[in-house]
Design a protein around this motif. Sequence first.
Motif, PDB file in Angstrom:
ATOM      1  N   ILE A 347     -54.539 -52.726-147.294  1.00 54.05           N
ATOM      2  CA  ILE A 347     -53.832 -51.597-146.688  1.00 54.05           C
ATOM      3  C   ILE A 347     -52.956 -52.036-145.516  1.00 54.05           C
ATOM      4  CG2 ILE A 347     -55.510 -49.870-147.423  1.00 54.05           C
ATOM      5  CD1 ILE A 347     -56.729 -49.982-144.631  1.00 54.05           C
ATOM      6  N   VAL A 348     -53.203 -53.263-145.001  1.00 50.90           N
ATOM      7  CA  VAL A 348     -52.375 -53.819-143.927  1.00 50.90           C
ATOM      8  C   VAL A 348     -51.869 -55.186-144.377  1.00 50.90           C
ATOM      9  CG1 VAL A 348     -52.267 -54.585-141.518  1.00 50.90           C
ATOM     10  CG2 VAL A 348     -53.698 -52.621-142.138  1.00 50.90           C
ATOM     11  N   LEU A 349     -50.562 -55.358-144.359  1.00 46.42           N
ATOM     12  CA  LEU A 349     -49.939 -56.612-144.756  1.00 46.42           C
ATOM     13  C   LEU A 349     -49.030 -57.084-143.624  1.00 46.42           C
ATOM     14  CD1 LEU A 349     -49.385 -58.735-146.990  1.00 46.42           C
ATOM     15  CD2 LEU A 349     -47.515 -57.267-147.776  1.00 46.42           C
ATOM     16  N   GLU A 350     -49.305 -58.295-143.121  1.00 46.25           N
ATOM     17  CA  GLU A 350     -48.475 -58.893-142.065  1.00 46.25           C
ATOM     18  C   GLU A 350     -47.823 -60.147-142.625  1.00 46.25           C
ATOM     19  OE1 GLU A 350     -49.884 -58.917-137.908  1.00 46.25           O
ATOM     20  OE2 GLU A 350     -51.839 -58.318-138.718  1.00 46.25           O
ATOM     21  N   LEU A 351     -46.510 -60.232-142.472  1.00 51.05           N
ATOM     22  CA  LEU A 351     -45.757 -61.373-142.969  1.00 51.05           C
ATOM     23  C   LEU A 351     -44.841 -61.879-141.868  1.00 51.05           C
ATOM     24  CD1 LEU A 351     -44.815 -59.918-146.474  1.00 51.05           C
ATOM     25  CD2 LEU A 351     -46.693 -61.479-145.939  1.00 51.05           C
ATOM     26  N   TRP A 363     -39.793 -62.725-150.970  1.00 58.24           N
ATOM     27  CA  TRP A 363     -41.250 -62.895-150.832  1.00 58.24           C
ATOM     28  C   TRP A 363     -41.893 -61.570-150.425  1.00 58.24           C
ATOM     29  CZ3 TRP A 363     -44.232 -64.553-146.069  1.00 58.24           C
ATOM     30  CH2 TRP A 363     -45.516 -65.008-146.385  1.00 58.24           C
ATOM     31  N   VAL A 364     -41.297 -60.870-149.449  1.00 57.05           N
ATOM     32  CA  VAL A 364     -41.816 -59.579-148.999  1.00 57.05           C
ATOM     33  C   VAL A 364     -41.851 -58.596-150.161  1.00 57.05           C
ATOM     34  CG1 VAL A 364     -41.402 -57.589-147.496  1.00 57.05           C
ATOM     35  CG2 VAL A 364     -41.065 -59.908-146.609  1.00 57.05           C
ATOM     36  N   ASN A 376     -49.619 -50.105-144.062  1.00 56.99           N
ATOM     37  CA  ASN A 376     -48.863 -50.679-142.944  1.00 56.99           C
ATOM     38  C   ASN A 376     -48.301 -52.039-143.331  1.00 56.99           C
ATOM     39  OD1 ASN A 376     -51.365 -49.095-141.565  1.00 56.99           O
ATOM     40  ND2 ASN A 376     -49.517 -48.877-140.326  1.00 56.99           N
ATOM     41  N   LEU A 377     -47.008 -52.211-143.066  1.00 56.85           N
ATOM     42  CA  LEU A 377     -46.356 -53.502-143.238  1.00 56.85           C
ATOM     43  C   LEU A 377     -45.809 -53.936-141.881  1.00 56.85           C
ATOM     44  CD1 LEU A 377     -45.077 -55.830-144.912  1.00 56.85           C
ATOM     45  CD2 LEU A 377     -43.085 -54.329-145.248  1.00 56.85           C
ATOM     46  N   VAL A 412     -45.339 -46.171-146.708  1.00 58.58           N
ATOM     47  CA  VAL A 412     -45.723 -47.361-145.943  1.00 58.58           C
ATOM     48  C   VAL A 412     -45.026 -47.355-144.584  1.00 58.58           C
ATOM     49  CG1 VAL A 412     -45.717 -49.875-145.863  1.00 58.58           C
ATOM     50  CG2 VAL A 412     -46.086 -48.689-148.043  1.00 58.58           C
ATOM     51  N   GLU A 413     -45.816 -47.481-143.517  1.00 59.69           N
ATOM     52  CA  GLU A 413     -45.251 -47.572-142.181  1.00 59.69           C
ATOM     53  C   GLU A 413     -44.860 -49.024-141.895  1.00 59.69           C
ATOM     54  OE1 GLU A 413     -46.596 -47.071-137.501  1.00 59.69           O
ATOM     55  OE2 GLU A 413     -47.761 -46.066-139.077  1.00 59.69           O
ATOM     56  N   VAL A 414     -43.633 -49.212-141.441  1.00 60.24           N
ATOM     57  CA  VAL A 414     -43.109 -50.569-141.223  1.00 60.24           C
ATOM     58  C   VAL A 414     -42.913 -50.814-139.724  1.00 60.24           C
ATOM     59  CG1 VAL A 414     -41.308 -52.227-141.790  1.00 60.24           C
ATOM     60  CG2 VAL A 414     -41.865 -50.407-143.397  1.00 60.24           C
ATOM     61  N   GLN A 415     -43.363 -51.979-139.273  1.00 63.10           N
ATOM     62  CA  GLN A 415     -43.161 -52.398-137.880  1.00 63.10           C
ATOM     63  C   GLN A 415     -42.503 -53.769-137.875  1.00 63.10           C
ATOM     64  OE1 GLN A 415     -47.524 -51.665-136.757  1.00 63.10           O
ATOM     65  NE2 GLN A 415     -46.471 -51.259-134.837  1.00 63.10           N
ATOM     66  N   PHE A 416     -41.624 -53.982-136.895  1.00 63.06           N
ATOM     67  CA  PHE A 416     -40.996 -55.285-136.716  1.00 63.06           C
ATOM     68  C   PHE A 416     -41.399 -55.823-135.345  1.00 63.06           C
ATOM     69  CE2 PHE A 416     -38.367 -53.047-139.740  1.00 63.06           C
ATOM     70  CZ  PHE A 416     -38.061 -54.000-140.686  1.00 63.06           C
ATOM     71  N   LYS A 417     -41.875 -57.030-135.312  1.00 60.81           N
ATOM     72  CA  LYS A 417     -42.259 -57.681-134.048  1.00 60.81           C
ATOM     73  C   LYS A 417     -41.558 -59.023-133.962  1.00 60.81           C
ATOM     74  CE  LYS A 417     -46.817 -55.474-133.741  1.00 60.81           C
ATOM     75  NZ  LYS A 417     -48.284 -55.679-133.562  1.00 60.81           N
ATOM     76  N   TYR A 418     -40.589 -59.091-133.033  1.00 61.23           N
ATOM     77  CA  TYR A 418     -39.798 -60.314-132.887  1.00 61.23           C
ATOM     78  C   TYR A 418     -40.112 -61.023-131.568  1.00 61.23           C
ATOM     79  CZ  TYR A 418     -36.916 -58.637-136.764  1.00 61.23           C
ATOM     80  OH  TYR A 418     -36.459 -58.201-137.988  1.00 61.23           O
TER      81      TYR A 418
END
Length: 419
Positions: A347-351, A363-364, A376-377, A412-418
């Motif tokens: 349910i949670v995928l971090e790439l 790939w994503v 959650n992505l 799917v909730e998407v978050q970006f962390k840079y």
Amino acid sequence: MEYLPVEVVGNILSRLGAARNVVIASATCRKWQEAWRNHLHTLTFNSNDWPLYHEFSTSRLEILITQTIFQTKGLQCLSIIMDDVDEFSAAPVIAWLMYTRETLRQLHYNVRTTPNINILEKCGRHKLEALTLAHNTITGVEPSYQRFPCLRSLSLSYVSISALDLSLLLTACPKIEVLTLVSLDVVMSDPQAVMELTTNSLKHIYVEAISLDKFILEADSLEKLHLKDCTLEVFELIGKGMLRFLKIDDVSVIHLDIGENAENLEIVDVSNFTIMWIKFYHMISRSSKLRKLRLWGVVFDDEDEVIDVETISSCFPLLSHLALSYDLRETALHDGLQGSFVLENVIVLELGWTVISDLFSTWVSALLERCPHLRNLVIHGVVSETKTHEECHTLANFTSSIVRLMRKYLDVEVQFKYE
């Protein structure tokens, strides 16, 4: 406030922590003074709490601390953290420890003294449950004499101790559950740096910034193992399969063996680590209860190796949190994502990426197709301050492709962390 029982006032003062604040608050009235003297159970002297600690002479500091401690009765938690302060005389420090040791349950001690004090001798055989030592030397441990029958937590940071003395110290703590070892200066009598620790009660161990040829840990009850920033030729864990949490962060190790301890693993978190995927997979393959797998910034020993996500799917059916970040190549897509498998419970995928390429969005997309119940992505990326035109173009293309892709996955909730 005048109707508060004096014991409650004592609890309030204890929550203030810093000795200076406690002394000031206790001057409020006679009841608060009584609470300070008879019902205070926590007191902290930390050189970072008050700038004047660094301006006082050591003799003045010794007097202040002595007067403050000696006005209390029944202290249960005492913290004396004197970073960047000159060495104290041994006599007053011994007096503090002797005065409080009958009631003390927690001691956090970072004090340099001349001469060095044997803390174990002063605090052993009493009610101490937690001991934190920093910038000290421990020698000549005698388990039969310096025994800690109640100690459950031991933390040693920047402490000089021999491998034998550390082993004997654990023997002297029959109830120890939590052990923290940070930047130890391990004194060795043999050319080969070998440390062997045995404990039946230990549940959690954290080891940071330690270099050894061989580290053997025999801990039947161990549930949590965290290695960070260590250099080891051999690490071997001997236990009875109780391990639930394994974290390896920026560790260099030639031979890693957790034996038969993988069956109950629920969390495996590996970062900044060189792995042989086949060997690593074999080590954790029996972890049928695994719920979180994080392989972050890993480097493959063989450049042709890839993480086989289909194998992950079949061996870890309860997996709900998957986090992957490594150098992507064409083989990662072709060999690592073969078959029609699905990650049913993820349910949670971090790439993540360190160097972005056009392969990343592909790939994503491929992984999203295999996570039918994803909620959650999280996309992690490194964005350099100085970007070439090509890098900007690649990042723009990736952003566009993710926008298009996520139109298919509206739930799917998407978050970006840079970074």
